[in-house]
Structures are given as structure tokens and as C-alpha cells.
Design an enzyme around this catalytic site. Structure first.
Site, mmCIF file in Angstrom:
data_model
loop_
_atom_site.group_PDB
_atom_site.id
_atom_site.type_symbol
_atom_site.label_atom_id
_atom_site.label_comp_id
_atom_site.label_asym_id
_atom_site.label_seq_id
_atom_site.Cartn_x
_atom_site.Cartn_y
_atom_site.Cartn_z
ATOM 1 N N SER A 1 0.849 -1.190 0.000
ATOM 2 C CA SER A 1 0.000 0.000 0.000
ATOM 3 C C SER A 1 0.880 1.233 0.000
ATOM 4 C CB SER A 1 -0.857 -0.032 1.277
ATOM 5 O OG SER A 1 -1.351 1.253 1.570
ATOM 6 N N TYR B 1 -1.666 -0.507 10.284
ATOM 7 C CA TYR B 1 -1.761 -0.866 8.860
ATOM 8 C C TYR B 1 -0.491 -0.424 8.132
ATOM 9 C CZ TYR B 1 -3.509 -1.047 4.039
ATOM 10 O OH TYR B 1 -3.665 -1.325 2.695
HETATM 11 P P1 NAP Z 1 -11.244 -5.670 0.964
HETATM 12 O O1 NAP Z 1 -12.232 -5.351 -0.071
HETATM 13 O O2 NAP Z 1 -11.493 -5.254 2.373
HETATM 14 O O3 NAP Z 1 -10.970 -7.252 0.893
HETATM 15 C C1 NAP Z 1 -10.098 -7.828 1.822
HETATM 16 C C2 NAP Z 1 -10.028 -9.326 1.577
HETATM 17 O O4 NAP Z 1 -9.181 -9.868 2.602
HETATM 18 C C3 NAP Z 1 -11.381 -9.998 1.681
HETATM 19 O O5 NAP Z 1 -11.486 -10.999 0.695
HETATM 20 C C4 NAP Z 1 -11.350 -10.600 3.066
HETATM 21 O O6 NAP Z 1 -12.075 -11.820 3.060
HETATM 22 C C5 NAP Z 1 -9.880 -10.900 3.296
HETATM 23 N N1 NAP Z 1 -9.561 -10.862 4.722
HETATM 24 C C6 NAP Z 1 -9.554 -9.808 5.549
HETATM 25 N N2 NAP Z 1 -9.300 -10.204 6.812
HETATM 26 C C7 NAP Z 1 -9.129 -11.546 6.764
HETATM 27 C C8 NAP Z 1 -8.849 -12.557 7.729
HETATM 28 N N3 NAP Z 1 -8.715 -12.275 9.028
HETATM 29 N N4 NAP Z 1 -8.749 -13.831 7.317
HETATM 30 C C9 NAP Z 1 -8.906 -14.152 6.005
HETATM 31 N N5 NAP Z 1 -9.166 -13.266 5.039
HETATM 32 C C10 NAP Z 1 -9.292 -11.974 5.428
HETATM 33 O O7 NAP Z 1 -9.801 -5.063 0.618
HETATM 34 P P2 NAP Z 1 -9.135 -4.635 -0.779
HETATM 35 O O8 NAP Z 1 -9.242 -3.178 -0.878
HETATM 36 O O9 NAP Z 1 -9.601 -5.513 -1.871
HETATM 37 O O10 NAP Z 1 -7.596 -4.932 -0.443
HETATM 38 C C11 NAP Z 1 -6.860 -5.975 -1.048
HETATM 39 C C12 NAP Z 1 -5.389 -5.695 -0.822
HETATM 40 O O11 NAP Z 1 -5.036 -4.459 -1.437
HETATM 41 C C13 NAP Z 1 -5.008 -5.560 0.646
HETATM 42 O O12 NAP Z 1 -3.735 -6.133 0.878
HETATM 43 C C14 NAP Z 1 -4.935 -4.056 0.847
HETATM 44 O O13 NAP Z 1 -4.095 -3.708 1.922
HETATM 45 C C15 NAP Z 1 -4.381 -3.624 -0.489
HETATM 46 N N6 NAP Z 1 -4.639 -2.226 -0.859
HETATM 47 C C16 NAP Z 1 -5.885 -1.806 -1.152
HETATM 48 C C17 NAP Z 1 -6.085 -0.487 -1.544
HETATM 49 C C18 NAP Z 1 -7.451 0.051 -1.888
HETATM 50 O O14 NAP Z 1 -7.577 1.255 -2.148
HETATM 51 N N7 NAP Z 1 -8.487 -0.757 -1.937
HETATM 52 C C19 NAP Z 1 -4.995 0.387 -1.645
HETATM 53 C C20 NAP Z 1 -3.724 -0.072 -1.334
HETATM 54 C C21 NAP Z 1 -3.560 -1.400 -0.958
HETATM 55 P P3 NAP Z 1 -13.111 -12.288 4.209
HETATM 56 O O15 NAP Z 1 -13.677 -11.066 4.850
HETATM 57 O O16 NAP Z 1 -14.079 -13.140 3.460
HETATM 58 O O17 NAP Z 1 -12.252 -13.099 5.122
#
Ligand code: NAP
Length: 240
Positions: free
Chosen positions: A144, A157
Site C-alpha cells: 500500500s 496498517y
Molecule cells: P477488501 O475489499 O477489504 O478485501 C479484503 C479481503 O481480505 C477480503 O477478501 C477478506 O475476506 C480478506 N480478509 C480480511 N481479513 C481476513 C482474515 N482475518 N482472514 C482471512 N481473510 C481476510 O480489501 P481490498 O481493498 O480488496 O484490499 C486488497 C489488498 O489491497 C489488501 O492487501 C490491501 O491492503 C491492499 N490495498 C488496497 C487499496 C485500496 O484502495 N483498496 C490500496 C492499497 C492497498 P473475508 O472477509 O471473506 O475473510
């Protein structure tokens, strides 16, 4: 760029929604045989249906990232069925509410570090032999922008993602002379639930959608990728 992922087994953690889900769909459409994990089985089943409709194959694994003992069990199951792992996307992560360090509850600190950092090390440890057993193993560790710069309120985070990047570089250094290629990818602000938690007032239509950033993951999962230990920004790779 098109990718041929036929006969490639790819593990994607946190595939139930957001970016992980979009990457899974894109990899399945490129021919990969997927292992998709998360806690929300209903959402993984819906994804599995979509993957089947697109002509792909997936195996659903219920995996809570706090359950470290389940990780070597998953590796043993992958070894028994395929004997290798061609791709690993360390995507699952948690943001938790943004709070000053001095106000943080222990439970938030522990949860964020457990999921975003410690579980990732367990995954690396368990999956490395399988990735080395593949002819061109590729790992993408999802970071991130918060891993860099000064990020007040983003404490655990930001710290966990900075630690993940350090871990990726250590791992890349240890595997330099192998066929395994490991890289860090920052997807950048993307319209997901996690982004909405951080920026509740933001209009998600102004952001790239998860499907828009998925091609950057496919580039780093492709056997043609020879970069190793590098950090990429999806926005730069894709001109988003
Ligand atoms: P999201 O929509 O919140 O999805 C997170 C995923 O992680 C879900 O599938 C969730 O599945 C899983 N997860 C969370 N806690 C968990 C746990 N305790 N055990 C197992 N699975 C877990 O997030 P996203 O935005 O797609 O993020 C994906 C990646 O991109 C992350 O690494 C995030 O840090 C990174 N990122 C995102 C952004 C952004 O703007 N969206 C920016 C920079 C980096 P369940 O809830 O079904 O377990």
C-alpha cells in the site's frame, strides 16, 4: 497484454471481495486453476460460480488468517493434489479503524499485525517449497502507499505494510538464484470496502475499480516476469 495461465496453479488469499476477487476472475479467464481463500464462504461460492461461467476452475478454501496452523495444512493439501504452486498472491489484509497510536486498543494492533504481517510470513514459509517446485513460481505481495511516507492514524496498517515490504525484500534476496520471482505491488486507491472504510466521503466512481488494477497482478504472475524484489505501483504499470 494477454497471458496464458493454462496449467498454472495460483493461490489468492482474500479472494471473497475487492481486489483479490477481481484478480481471481482475471487469472481464471487467462486459464489458471485457482485456489481462493477467505472467511466468507458464500462470497467465495459466488466467485466460484462466476469462474465456472467463464470456463475456469477454482478450489474454495475457508481460511482465517489468524489460523496459522491451517496454513501448513493448506500447503500439504496443495502438495498432495498438484505437487507445486505456480503463483501466490498475498492479498488478504485488514485496515481496521484509523486511530492515533496512543489511542489504539491492543486488540486492533494485534489483529492488524497478525493478519497483515505474521500470517504472511507463515504463508511464505509454507508455500516456498511448492513455489520452488514449479518451473516459474511467481509471488505478488500486496502492499500500500501507506507503507511509505508519514501516515498519521494509519499506525498498525502502515507499519504492517512497511514490514511486509521488508519481508518481501528479505525473501527475494534469499531466492535470487532460484526460478522464483517475488515482487511487491501497490494497487493504489481502488474502489473496495477497505477504501470506503478509510475514506467514507469519497465517491467510489472516481476511483479505479478492482478489475482495472487486476492486469498489473497478471503481469507479475506471468512466467515472462523476470523482475525480482521490486516494488510496483499498478497506476504506473497501467497508466491509470
Ligand atoms: P477488501 O475489499 O477489504 O478485501 C479484503 C479481503 O481480505 C477480503 O477478501 C477478506 O475476506 C480478506 N480478509 C480480511 N481479513 C481476513 C482474515 N482475518 N482472514 C482471512 N481473510 C481476510 O480489501 P481490498 O481493498 O480488496 O484490499 C486488497 C489488498 O489491497 C489488501 O492487501 C490491501 O491492503 C491492499 N490495498 C488496497 C487499496 C485500496 O484502495 N483498496 C490500496 C492499497 C492497498 P473475508 O472477509 O471473506 O475473510
Amino acid at each position: 497484454m494477454t497471458h496464458d495461465f493454462q496449467n498454472r496453479i495460483i493461490l489468492i488469499t482474500g479472494a471473497s471481495r475487492g481486489i483479490g476477487r477481481a484478480v481471481a476472475l482475471a487469472a481464471a479467464k487467462a486459464g489458471a486453476d485457482l485456489i481462493i481463500t477467505g472467511r466468507t464462504i458464500g462470497a467465495l461460492e459466488e466467485l466460484d460460480d462466476e469462474i465456472k461461467l467463464a470456463g475456469g476452475k477454482a478450489t474454495i478454501v475457508e481460511l482465517d488468517m489468524h489460523d496459522y496452523a491451517a496454513i501448513p495444512r493448506l500447503a500439504a493439501a496443495i502438495n498432495g493434489r498438484w505437487g507445486k504452486l505456480d503463483g501466490f498472491v498475498a492479498n488478504a489484509a485488514t485496515l481496521n479503524p484509523l486511530t492515533p497510536l496512543s489511542h489504539l486498543d491492543d486488540s486492533i494492533w494485534n489483529d492488524t499485525i497478525a493478519v497483515n504481517l505474521t500470517a504472511q510470513w507463515h504463508l511464505i514459509k509454507a508455500m516456498e517449497p511448492l513455489l520452488l517446485a514449479a518451473s516459474a513460481g511467481r509471488a505478488v505481495l500486496v502492499s500500500s502507499g501507506a507503507a511509505e511516507g508519514i501516515r498519521p492514524f494509519w499506525g498498525p496498517y502502515a507499519i504492517s505494510k512497511a514490514g511486509l515490504e521488508a519481508m518481501a525484500r528479505v525473501w527475494a534476496g534469499e531466492t535470487e538464484k532460484t526460478n522464483l520471482r517475488i515482487n511487491i505491488l501497490n494497487p493504489g486507491g481502488t474502489a473496495t470496502g477497505m477504501r470506503a472504510l478509510a475514506f467514507p466521503g469519497e465517491n467510489p466512481d472516481t476511483l479505479p475499480q478492482p478489475a482495472d488494477v487486476a492486469p498489473a497482478f497478471l503481469t507479475l504472475l506471468d512466467p515472462a516476469c523476470i523482475d525480482h524484489g521490486q516494488r510496483f505501483d499498478a497506476r504506473d504499470m497501467l497508466n491509470l
